[in-house]
Design an enzyme around this catalytic site. Structure first.
Site, PDB file in Angstrom:
ATOM      1  N   LYS A 170       8.833 -20.105 -16.873  1.00  0.00           N
ATOM      2  CA  LYS A 170       9.989 -20.792 -16.355  1.00  0.00           C
ATOM      3  C   LYS A 170       9.563 -22.094 -15.424  1.00  0.00           C
ATOM      4  O   LYS A 170       8.898 -22.026 -14.574  1.00  0.00           O
ATOM      5  CB  LYS A 170      11.025 -20.151 -15.736  1.00  0.00           C
ATOM      6  CG  LYS A 170      11.998 -20.705 -15.158  1.00  0.00           C
ATOM      7  CD  LYS A 170      13.255 -19.787 -14.444  1.00  0.00           C
ATOM      8  CE  LYS A 170      14.158 -20.563 -13.746  1.00  0.00           C
ATOM      9  NZ  LYS A 170      15.146 -19.336 -13.014  1.00  0.00           N
ATOM     10  N   LYS A 200      11.296 -20.982 -20.451  1.00  0.00           N
ATOM     11  CA  LYS A 200      12.644 -21.452 -19.956  1.00  0.00           C
ATOM     12  C   LYS A 200      12.652 -22.810 -19.180  1.00  0.00           C
ATOM     13  O   LYS A 200      11.813 -22.975 -18.210  1.00  0.00           O
ATOM     14  CB  LYS A 200      13.280 -20.146 -18.777  1.00  0.00           C
ATOM     15  CG  LYS A 200      14.492 -20.440 -18.452  1.00  0.00           C
ATOM     16  CD  LYS A 200      14.983 -19.328 -17.535  1.00  0.00           C
ATOM     17  CE  LYS A 200      16.302 -19.573 -16.983  1.00  0.00           C
ATOM     18  NZ  LYS A 200      16.821 -18.547 -16.164  1.00  0.00           N
TER      19      LYS A 200
END
Length: 244
Positions: A170, A200
């Protein structure tokens, strides 16, 4: 691993598909319990992938979202990543016991920048192993905080997270000096195996157009707080589009 169309564009995406890419963020430190409840109810209405709440709010979110199909997520070592690995493991297990199904953990940024990649990998591995032993199928995402890293450090972090068994890498916490950039997403996607590790995008994603660009750059999941505005924008555009 993704239910998104192969050709990602405003024409091929549906409001429902966009909502299912979103982890709706409820992480402001001054957020009240009523605001958390309201945010969870928004997630239930829009059928987001998950809600991402502060650790103290996991039980509240789990109660609100039970039976809705919206996963409950929380953050570990947030936002600086500097807690010892043992503390992060305790946080992870406590969150799962409270009802969390997804964990977004911040890696130890200082250790990564010190070149101690083995320590970073070990820490992630400890959290992943403990979480999945407590809850098989628990989704663990590793936050890199890209705005603080060089490209080489981002690549090293991606490989450490993948080697440690993380489900996602992420971009950002949303609480540092920068958020998701398309260049970082492309680099993260190129530095991990799409068969095992997803990406992400989080931090500064406030519009439908930028969300779509992030998906096109390789993101599978989007962290955002502007969920209603993003999904409603696509609904409005679909409604106003001329019929074929």
């Amino acid at each position: 691993m993704s239910s998104l169309p192969a050709d990602i564009s405003l024409d091929t995406l549906t409001p429902e598909a966009v909502a299912k890419t979103i982890d709706h963020a409820l992480l402001r430190p001054d957020m009240t319990v009523d605001e958390v409840v309201e945010g969870c109810r928004l997630c239930a209405r829009y059928k987001t992938a998950s809600v991402c709440v502060r650790p103290c709010d996991v039980r509240v979110a789990a109660g609100e979202l039970k039976g809705t199909g919206v996963a409950v997520g929380t953050v570990i070592g947030f936002p600086h990543g500097s807690s010892p690995a043992s503390v992060k493991v305790c946080e992870a297990l406590a969150a799962i016991d409270d009802g969390a199904e997804e964990l977004d953990m911040v890696l130890n940024i200082g250790r990564l920048k010190s070149g101690r990649t083995g320590e970073v990998r070990s820490e992630i591995s400890q959290v992943v192993r403990a979480a999945k032993e407590r809850l098989p199928g628990c989704c663990v995402k590793v936050i890199l905080e890209c705005s603080l890293l060089t490209d080489d450090e981002k690549v090293a972090a991606c490989r450490a997270a993948e080697d440690a068994g993380a489900d996602y890498v992420k971009t950002s916490t949303g609480f540092s000096s920068g958020g998701a950039t398309l260049a970082d997403l492309r680099l993260m996607r190129a530095s991990t195996d799409p068969a095992t590790t997803r990406v992400k995008a989080s931090g500064g994603i406030r519009t439908l157009d930028y969300l779509v660009e992030c998906l096109q750059a390789g993101a599978d999941r989007i962290g955002a707080s502007a969920t209603a505005a993003i999904v409603d924008d696509l609904r409005a555009r679909k409604a106003s589009a001329p019929s074929a």
